[in-house]
Design a protein around this motif. Sequence first.
Motif, PDB file in Angstrom:
ATOM      1  N   MET A   1       1.170   6.473  -6.955  1.00 46.75           N
ATOM      2  CA  MET A   1       0.016   7.314  -7.281  1.00 46.75           C
ATOM      3  C   MET A   1       0.293   8.797  -7.011  1.00 46.75           C
ATOM      4  SD  MET A   1      -2.290   5.437  -8.593  1.00 46.75           S
ATOM      5  CE  MET A   1      -1.023   4.424  -9.307  1.00 46.75           C
ATOM      6  N   ALA A   2       1.291   9.084  -6.202  1.00 48.91           N
ATOM      7  CA  ALA A   2       1.614  10.480  -5.872  1.00 48.91           C
ATOM      8  C   ALA A   2       2.664  11.085  -6.806  1.00 48.91           C
ATOM      9  CB  ALA A   2       2.116  10.554  -4.428  1.00 48.91           C
TER      10      ALA A   2
ATOM     11  N   PRO B   1      -6.802  -2.475  -5.753  1.00 51.19           N
ATOM     12  CA  PRO B   1      -6.621  -1.223  -5.003  1.00 51.19           C
ATOM     13  C   PRO B   1      -7.904  -0.404  -4.825  1.00 51.19           C
ATOM     14  CG  PRO B   1      -4.756  -1.553  -6.449  1.00 51.19           C
ATOM     15  CD  PRO B   1      -5.755  -2.641  -6.773  1.00 51.19           C
TER      16      PRO B   1
ATOM     17  N   PHE C   1     -10.142   5.811  -3.521  1.00 51.36           N
ATOM     18  CA  PHE C   1      -9.304   5.571  -4.687  1.00 51.36           C
ATOM     19  C   PHE C   1     -10.130   4.889  -5.767  1.00 51.36           C
ATOM     20  CE2 PHE C   1      -6.645   2.974  -7.411  1.00 51.36           C
ATOM     21  CZ  PHE C   1      -5.792   3.951  -7.908  1.00 51.36           C
TER      22      PHE C   1
ATOM     23  N   GLY D   1      -3.756   1.690 -11.652  1.00 48.51           N
ATOM     24  CA  GLY D   1      -4.495   1.535 -10.403  1.00 48.51           C
ATOM     25  C   GLY D   1      -5.227   0.219 -10.251  1.00 48.51           C
TER      26      GLY D   1
ATOM     27  N   VAL E   1       0.838  -1.201   0.000  1.00 48.66           N
ATOM     28  CA  VAL E   1       0.000   0.000   0.000  1.00 48.66           C
ATOM     29  C   VAL E   1       0.875   1.253   0.000  1.00 48.66           C
ATOM     30  CG1 VAL E   1      -1.664   1.348   1.351  1.00 48.66           C
ATOM     31  CG2 VAL E   1      -2.031  -1.105   1.006  1.00 48.66           C
ATOM     32  N   LEU E   2       1.942   1.239   0.786  1.00 49.04           N
ATOM     33  CA  LEU E   2       2.861   2.385   0.800  1.00 49.04           C
ATOM     34  C   LEU E   2       3.502   2.605  -0.573  1.00 49.04           C
ATOM     35  CD1 LEU E   2       4.673   2.006   4.243  1.00 49.04           C
ATOM     36  CD2 LEU E   2       3.172   3.870   3.524  1.00 49.04           C
TER      37      LEU E   2
ATOM     38  N   SER F   1       0.867   3.821  -3.016  1.00 51.73           N
ATOM     39  CA  SER F   1       0.554   5.231  -2.748  1.00 51.73           C
ATOM     40  C   SER F   1       1.656   6.144  -3.269  1.00 51.73           C
ATOM     41  CB  SER F   1       0.348   5.449  -1.250  1.00 51.73           C
ATOM     42  OG  SER F   1      -0.757   4.700  -0.809  1.00 51.73           O
ATOM     43  N   TRP F   2       2.898   5.725  -3.121  1.00 50.50           N
ATOM     44  CA  TRP F   2       4.021   6.489  -3.650  1.00 50.50           C
ATOM     45  C   TRP F   2       3.887   6.629  -5.168  1.00 50.50           C
ATOM     46  CZ3 TRP F   2       7.928   5.475  -7.149  1.00 50.50           C
ATOM     47  CH2 TRP F   2       8.970   6.402  -7.186  1.00 50.50           C
TER      48      TRP F   2
ATOM     49  N   LEU G   1      -8.699   0.260  -0.934  1.00 48.18           N
ATOM     50  CA  LEU G   1      -8.296   1.562  -0.415  1.00 48.18           C
ATOM     51  C   LEU G   1      -9.457   2.551  -0.450  1.00 48.18           C
ATOM     52  CD1 LEU G   1      -4.890   1.846  -2.300  1.00 48.18           C
ATOM     53  CD2 LEU G   1      -5.275   0.997   0.023  1.00 48.18           C
TER      54      LEU G   1
END
Length: 171
Positions: free
Chosen positions: A19-20, A85, A92, A145, A12-13, A16-17, A89
């Motif tokens: 996606m950012a 995801p 999202f 995603g 997940v981390l 998320s990285w 999440l």
Amino acid sequence: MNLLQNIHAVDVLTFSWCMARKHRAVLTRLGRAISFSADGPLYAVAALLLWLTGYKVLVLVMVLGFLLERIVYLVLKKGFKRNRPADALDNFSSFIIPSDQFSFPSGHTSGAFFMAYCLSEWFPSMNVILYFWAANVGLSRIFLGVHFPTDTVIGALLGTICAAIAIGILV
């Protein structure tokens, strides 16, 4: 926490990285095309072209290997039932609609690494290009995603192992 929970937390981390990222929109547009290049029907077209140009053993390897890969893939998908995801999440949404419900393993990545391995055996001068494409298929599935990073890592291993087995049996 057990091992699967720890892996999911890291996943997940990492997701998320991804996606950012600043250029995620560009990566998503590119990802659609790259992901499309790993759709199943295109493999059938490639097999037909290879058959017609005399690479019959390669096509037999591809057929046997894909049968094995799809069986293992479906057993893992139905066995793990890992949510994608967008389902796992909060807040999202993926950028495409996936073809099935579960995330683990990535079938697109598995197929791409399967093809990269098989084609590299017959066309070794294309090795770098094939594996670059396969790795980008895996990345595209993350940036679209629809997969967590470990889904694509295991997909890559699955495709590679199935290709090695099929080649070992038939060649």
